[in-house]
Design an enzyme around this catalytic site. Structure first.
Site, PDB file in Angstrom:
ATOM      1  N   HIS A 241       0.826  -1.212   0.000  1.00 47.46           N
ATOM      2  CA  HIS A 241       0.000   0.000   0.000  1.00 47.46           C
ATOM      3  C   HIS A 241       0.864   1.268   0.000  1.00 47.46           C
ATOM      4  O   HIS A 241       0.766   2.110  -0.887  1.00 47.46           O
ATOM      5  CB  HIS A 241      -0.881   0.031   1.256  1.00 47.46           C
ATOM      6  CG  HIS A 241      -1.877  -1.069   1.347  1.00 47.46           C
ATOM      7  ND1 HIS A 241      -2.971  -1.162   0.532  1.00 47.46           N
ATOM      8  CD2 HIS A 241      -1.951  -2.131   2.192  1.00 47.46           C
ATOM      9  CE1 HIS A 241      -3.692  -2.216   0.861  1.00 47.46           C
ATOM     10  NE2 HIS A 241      -3.095  -2.828   1.867  1.00 47.46           N
TER      11      HIS A 241
HETATM   12  C1  BDR Z   1      -2.800   1.394   5.225  1.00 48.69           C
HETATM   13  O1  BDR Z   1      -3.101   0.941   6.552  1.00 48.69           O
HETATM   14  C2  BDR Z   1      -1.931   0.542   7.194  1.00 48.69           C
HETATM   15  O2  BDR Z   1      -2.110  -0.705   7.810  1.00 48.69           O
HETATM   16  C3  BDR Z   1      -0.847   0.478   6.153  1.00 48.69           C
HETATM   17  O3  BDR Z   1       0.410   0.850   6.684  1.00 48.69           O
HETATM   18  C4  BDR Z   1      -1.294   1.444   5.097  1.00 48.69           C
HETATM   19  O4  BDR Z   1      -0.833   2.752   5.350  1.00 48.69           O
HETATM   20  C5  BDR Z   1      -3.467   0.466   4.229  1.00 48.69           C
HETATM   21  O5  BDR Z   1      -4.862   0.493   4.386  1.00 48.69           O
END
Ligand code: BDR
Ligand code: CA
Length: 317
Positions: A241
């Site tokens: 992500h």
């Molecule tokens: C986001 O949520 C967090 O768990 C990850 O680091 C990322 O920034 C993804 O939904």
């Protein structure tokens, strides 16, 4: 000239990946890290930010501790199952030898943006509380940042923390809505694209063979995160992500964006949903006066993921 970025982060396994991708990209200069709750409490994410910089040999980069709670309510840690009790895949690193600076994240952001108008990009890969607090402290920064690129939200796909919401937005819905309302240039890198940026288990193996400390750390921490994704998403690999937001800065040609006005649902069962309204296609009073956000809707995931691996590992055999 590299683009100067302040990385607002809640490390976090994929935050560590994003940081190292950015540090190894000549197009970017990381001028500071600001920390926030999200993948752990702020006390922990700040320690992790310091640890990650120490591993990378970049203790010259300042770390400013940020908000411990959302604008309204109290932070509830639900991320340990994803990122580990230590936020770093349960490897339990030693304490860092360095300290955060005395200034808060919001103070640091305001100072740096005012000091270098039109230069600083805010790259936000956690809940948006620090950005909202910086705006509150000095509204002029909206016109003085170079741009804001954030990992968060879901325009046309389901959420990941609830059927409606993505985790970063859900964790501070009020801050997110303020960030989407402010008159600054924003690009939203949400689940619409990050769910197409997957690093396979076979690709993750490259980290262990790369022979540099950054990749070696990622080799240690990614198995926990991969096991979570395998169990909950049925994916043999991981979603990168946060790195996808870095990829947008270094390889924008791999992305397609559309202009939408965004509102964040702040209450009810769809709390945290980022609702897009495409300008000219349909309208609603509720979106009136909102700026247009560049929403990423397509990505060449194999390209951005392989670029990330090449940058962090040096070369891929
Ligand atoms: C986001 O949520 C967090 O768990 C990850 O680091 C990322 O920034 C993804 O939904
Ligand atoms: Ca994050």
């Amino acid at each position: 000239m590299p683009e100067k970025i302040i990385l607002d982060t809640d490390p976090g396994v994929d935050d560590a990946m994003a940081l190292y991708f950015a540090l190894r990209s000549p197009e970017l200069e990381v001028v500071g890290l600001t920390t926030v709750f999200g993948n752990g409490p702020t006390e922990l994410t700040t320690l992790n930010a310091l640890r990650l910089l120490e591993i990378a040999g970049r203790t010259d980069i300042p770390v400013a501790r940020g908000a411990a709670n959302p604008l309204q309510g109290v932070y509830a840690n639900t991320a340990a199952v994803v990122h580990g009790d230590d936020g770093q895949g349960n490897v339990f690193l030693p304490a860092p030898t360095t300290q955060p600076i005395a200034h808060s994240a919001a103070e640091f952001i305001v100072e740096r943006v005012l000091a270098e108008p039109g230069t600083i990009t805010l790259l936000a890969i956690g809940p948006l509380t620090n950005l909202a607090l910086a705006l509150q402290r000095e509204p002029r920064i909206a016109g003085l940042v170079r741009r804001v690129v954030l990992m968060g939200g879901n325009a046309f796909v389901p959420g990941n923390l609830s059927p409606a919401a993505e985790a970063n937005i859900f964790n501070d819905v009020d801050a997110a809505d303020r960030v989407f309302a402010a008159a600054w240039p924003v690009t939203m890198i949400g689940l619409d694209v990050t769910h197409h940026a997957t690093m396979s288990s076979a690709q993750l193996e490259h980290y262990g063979r790369a022979g540099n400390p950054l990749a070696a750390h990622l080799a240690r921490i990614t198995p926990f995160y991969r096991d979570f994704t395998r169990t909950f998403n049925g994916l043999e690999g991981i979603y990168v992500h946060d790195s996808t937001a870095v990829a947008f800065l270094v390889c924008p040609e791999a992305f397609t964006t559309q202009k939408h006005r965004i509102r964040v649902d702040t209450q009810g069962f769809a709390r945290g949903k980022t609702w897009p309204a495409r300008v000219g296609l349909y309208g609603s009073e509720a979106w009136a006066g909102r700026i247009e956000v560049d929403v990423a809707v397509e990505v060449d995931g194999p390209r951005t993921v392989s670029l990330e691996l090449q940058r962090v590992c040096g070369s891929i055999p």
